[in-house]
Enzyme design. Structure first.
Site, PDB file in Angstrom:
ATOM      1  N   HIS A 128      64.671  -4.539 -59.840  1.00  0.00           N
ATOM      2  CA  HIS A 128      64.026  -5.629 -59.126  1.00  0.00           C
ATOM      3  C   HIS A 128      65.009  -6.757 -58.769  1.00  0.00           C
ATOM      4  O   HIS A 128      65.926  -7.008 -59.579  1.00  0.00           O
ATOM      5  CB  HIS A 128      63.124  -6.449 -59.994  1.00  0.00           C
TER       6      HIS A 128
ATOM      7  N   ASN B  77      61.094 -13.779 -63.034  1.00  0.00           N
ATOM      8  CA  ASN B  77      59.927 -14.443 -62.625  1.00  0.00           C
ATOM      9  C   ASN B  77      58.790 -14.964 -63.656  1.00  0.00           C
ATOM     10  O   ASN B  77      58.065 -15.921 -63.317  1.00  0.00           O
ATOM     11  CB  ASN B  77      59.312 -13.457 -61.879  1.00  0.00           C
TER      12      ASN B  77
HETATM   13  N1  3HC Z   1      70.460 -14.572 -47.097  1.00  0.00           N
HETATM   14  C1  3HC Z   1      71.815 -14.414 -47.402  1.00  0.00           C
HETATM   15  N2  3HC Z   1      72.884 -14.945 -47.856  1.00  0.00           N
HETATM   16  C2  3HC Z   1      72.422 -16.249 -47.804  1.00  0.00           C
HETATM   17  C3  3HC Z   1      71.113 -16.882 -47.761  1.00  0.00           C
HETATM   18  C4  3HC Z   1      70.315 -15.991 -47.301  1.00  0.00           C
HETATM   19  N3  3HC Z   1      68.865 -16.466 -46.938  1.00  0.00           N
HETATM   20  N4  3HC Z   1      71.641 -18.075 -47.939  1.00  0.00           N
HETATM   21  C5  3HC Z   1      72.411 -18.499 -48.171  1.00  0.00           C
HETATM   22  N5  3HC Z   1      73.165 -17.455 -48.339  1.00  0.00           N
HETATM   23  C6  3HC Z   1      74.538 -17.362 -48.564  1.00  0.00           C
HETATM   24  C7  3HC Z   1      75.365 -18.113 -47.874  1.00  0.00           C
HETATM   25  O1  3HC Z   1      75.812 -17.461 -46.433  1.00  0.00           O
HETATM   26  C8  3HC Z   1      76.683 -18.525 -48.566  1.00  0.00           C
HETATM   27  O2  3HC Z   1      77.503 -17.445 -48.567  1.00  0.00           O
HETATM   28  P1  3HC Z   1      79.219 -17.609 -48.814  1.00  0.00           P
HETATM   29  O3  3HC Z   1      79.313 -18.012 -50.229  1.00  0.00           O
HETATM   30  O4  3HC Z   1      79.819 -16.058 -48.948  1.00  0.00           O
HETATM   31  O5  3HC Z   1      79.575 -18.342 -47.790  1.00  0.00           O
HETATM   32  C9  3HC Z   1      76.264 -18.649 -49.912  1.00  0.00           C
HETATM   33  O6  3HC Z   1      74.902 -17.883 -50.002  1.00  0.00           O
HETATM   34  C10 3HC Z   1      75.716 -20.187 -50.434  1.00  0.00           C
HETATM   35  O7  3HC Z   1      75.093 -20.657 -49.369  1.00  0.00           O
HETATM   36  P2  3HC Z   1      75.185 -22.224 -48.786  1.00  0.00           P
HETATM   37  O8  3HC Z   1      76.494 -22.746 -49.163  1.00  0.00           O
HETATM   38  O9  3HC Z   1      74.673 -22.068 -47.463  1.00  0.00           O
HETATM   39  O10 3HC Z   1      74.122 -22.922 -49.809  1.00  0.00           O
HETATM   40  P3  3HC Z   1      73.882 -22.966 -51.494  1.00  0.00           P
HETATM   41  O11 3HC Z   1      75.121 -23.032 -52.108  1.00  0.00           O
HETATM   42  O12 3HC Z   1      72.748 -23.714 -51.484  1.00  0.00           O
HETATM   43  O13 3HC Z   1      73.306 -21.560 -51.793  1.00  0.00           O
HETATM   44  C11 3HC Z   1      71.334 -19.984 -52.488  1.00  0.00           C
HETATM   45  C12 3HC Z   1      72.277 -20.975 -51.188  1.00  0.00           C
HETATM   46  C13 3HC Z   1      72.235 -19.008 -52.954  1.00  0.00           C
HETATM   47  C14 3HC Z   1      70.189 -19.590 -51.964  1.00  0.00           C
HETATM   48  C15 3HC Z   1      71.264 -21.067 -53.682  1.00  0.00           C
HETATM   49  O14 3HC Z   1      70.449 -22.351 -53.152  1.00  0.00           O
HETATM   50  C16 3HC Z   1      70.329 -20.540 -54.714  1.00  0.00           C
HETATM   51  O15 3HC Z   1      70.866 -19.868 -55.828  1.00  0.00           O
HETATM   52  N6  3HC Z   1      69.164 -20.541 -54.754  1.00  0.00           N
HETATM   53  C17 3HC Z   1      68.118 -20.092 -55.544  1.00  0.00           C
HETATM   54  C18 3HC Z   1      67.791 -18.776 -55.293  1.00  0.00           C
HETATM   55  C19 3HC Z   1      66.701 -18.223 -56.379  1.00  0.00           C
HETATM   56  O16 3HC Z   1      66.570 -18.840 -57.493  1.00  0.00           O
HETATM   57  N7  3HC Z   1      66.334 -16.878 -55.764  1.00  0.00           N
HETATM   58  C20 3HC Z   1      65.610 -16.280 -56.917  1.00  0.00           C
HETATM   59  C21 3HC Z   1      64.321 -16.386 -56.424  1.00  0.00           C
HETATM   60  S1  3HC Z   1      62.931 -15.369 -57.164  1.00  0.00           S
HETATM   61  C22 3HC Z   1      62.957 -13.651 -56.452  1.00  0.00           C
HETATM   62  O17 3HC Z   1      63.742 -13.530 -55.658  1.00  0.00           O
HETATM   63  C23 3HC Z   1      62.158 -12.751 -57.396  1.00  0.00           C
HETATM   64  C24 3HC Z   1      61.223 -11.974 -56.118  1.00  0.00           C
HETATM   65  O18 3HC Z   1      60.346 -11.234 -56.850  1.00  0.00           O
HETATM   66  C25 3HC Z   1      60.413 -13.338 -55.377  1.00  0.00           C
END
Ligand code: 3HC
Length: 302
Positions: free
Chosen positions: A140, A191
């Site tokens: 996962h 989750n």
């Molecule tokens: N896809 C790929 N890469 C992404 C992205 C996306 N949608 N969004 C952001 N990134 C990358 C950026 O390119 C950047 O890469 P770099 O460091 O190499 O330049 C890096 O992530 C950081 O992005 P930003 O500087 O634009 O923005 P943030 O510092 O706010 O980071 C985030 C974005 C990593 C998404 C951060 O906000 C985060 O960790 N959010 C929480 C995500 C989370 O909790 N995920 C788990 C969700 S639950 C799940 O997935 C379970 C499933 O069953 C549903």
């Protein structure tokens, strides 16, 4: 048992990024999807993401080009079965997953390990559609899979230890951090933790205690979360949480497990988060946030 050749089934946000992660780590990866247009769209997104990585100096152009050489797509399962590992990341519906695994069972060699990226459905609920419950587990990943380090490695009751070991080596090879679950439970670890926060956020919202932005701001600025619960639902897809809760409710019949009325109303209206341009927030064509959805306007509300 070494994992070099991987088939990823499903080219949505999760499947495509999982495939890219494996290709970047040197695996040969095929992405399978019934919809050729969706595969092409996913490829474009990956090209843009990888171009940005090269521009930022995060990866070399050579490494990215080599990874794309190792990454191919197909709409025919029959062409794709001779692999060491299948990672399924299709729609969160159990019958669709069981059907896919049953078909793959007939196509793949005995060595192939089957893994599901599902967090709603435990390994045993899918393994019984195959003749290889000993080679079945869940891997996962988290959204965005290119970024989030964690991969939950979930054993089913029949998963063989060498299969778990091979998958742990694979997770390490692709640069991720494994969290092993010795016993299956829906939602696994992350989750379940996230769900508790999300459910409370929805209760606060629906009780009129605070609005979407206030709750997200509290999560970020008081708790240090990178995103608030509503921002995160928009990122992962509001439909994913909806389908997960619906599936759990169907099993337990417990009202606490049913999707909230706000989530149901958003899904009914096709507001699924970033991917549709509207969820709890609204987004412009380039994905930048443009505003907050007026939830009072949604049918089925209040
Ligand atoms: N896809 C790929 N890469 C992404 C992205 C996306 N949608 N969004 C952001 N990134 C990358 C950026 O390119 C950047 O890469 P770099 O460091 O190499 O330049 C890096 O992530 C950081 O992005 P930003 O500087 O634009 O923005 P943030 O510092 O706010 O980071 C985030 C974005 C990593 C998404 C951060 O906000 C985060 O960790 N959010 C929480 C995500 C989370 O909790 N995920 C788990 C969700 S639950 C799940 O997935 C379970 C499933 O069953 C549903």
């Amino acid at each position: 048992m070494s994992i070099d050749q991987v088939l990823v089934a499903g080219s949505g946000a999760m499947g495509s990024q999982i495939a890219m992660v494996a290709a970047l780590a040197g695996c040969t990866v095929t992405v399978y999807d019934v919809d050729a247009a969706r595969v092409e769209q996913a490829r474009q997104h990956l090209l843009e993401r990888m171009d940005a990585q090269v521009t930022k100096g995060r990866r070399t152009r050579e490494a990215v080009d080599a990874a794309f050489q190792r990454l191919t797509a197909t709409t025919s399962l029959a062409d794709a079965g001779a692999v060491d590992l299948v990672i399924e990341a299709i729609v969160e519906r159990l019958p669709a997953k069981r059907e896919l695994f049953a078909e793959l069972d007939g196509l793949c060699p005995a060595r192939t390990v089957f893994a599901s990226n599902s967090s709603s459905f435990v390994p045993s609920s899918m393994a019984t559609a195959t003749t290889r419950a000993d080679r079945f587990l869940n891997l996962h990943f988290f959204n965005p899979a290119l970024v989030m380090p964690c991969v939950e490695v979930v054993r089913g009751p029949d998963t063989a230890s060498p299969v778990v070991e091979a998958c742990l080596a694979f997770v390490e090879r692709i640069g991720k951090t494994a969290v092993v679950l010795d016993k299956e439970i829906p939602g696994f670890v992350a989750n379940r933790l996230l769900g508790a926060v999300r459910d409370e956020a929805l209760r606060l919202l629906e009780g009129g205690y605070a609005d979407v932005e206030a709750i997200d701001t509290a999560a970020r600025t008081a708790l240090g979360y990178p995103m608030g619960p509503f921002e995160l639902m928009d990122l992962t897809g509001i439909d994913i949480g909806y389908l997960t809760k619906t599936a759990r409710f169907e099993v337990t019949g417990d009202a606490a497990d049913a999707p909230s009325r706000t989530v149901s109303a958003l899904v009914e209206q096709g507001h699924l988060g970033r991917k549709t341009g509207r969820g709890f927030y609204t987004y412009g064509p380039s994905g930048d946030r443009t505003g907050v959805t007026d939830l009072a306007d949604l049918k089925g509300q209040h």
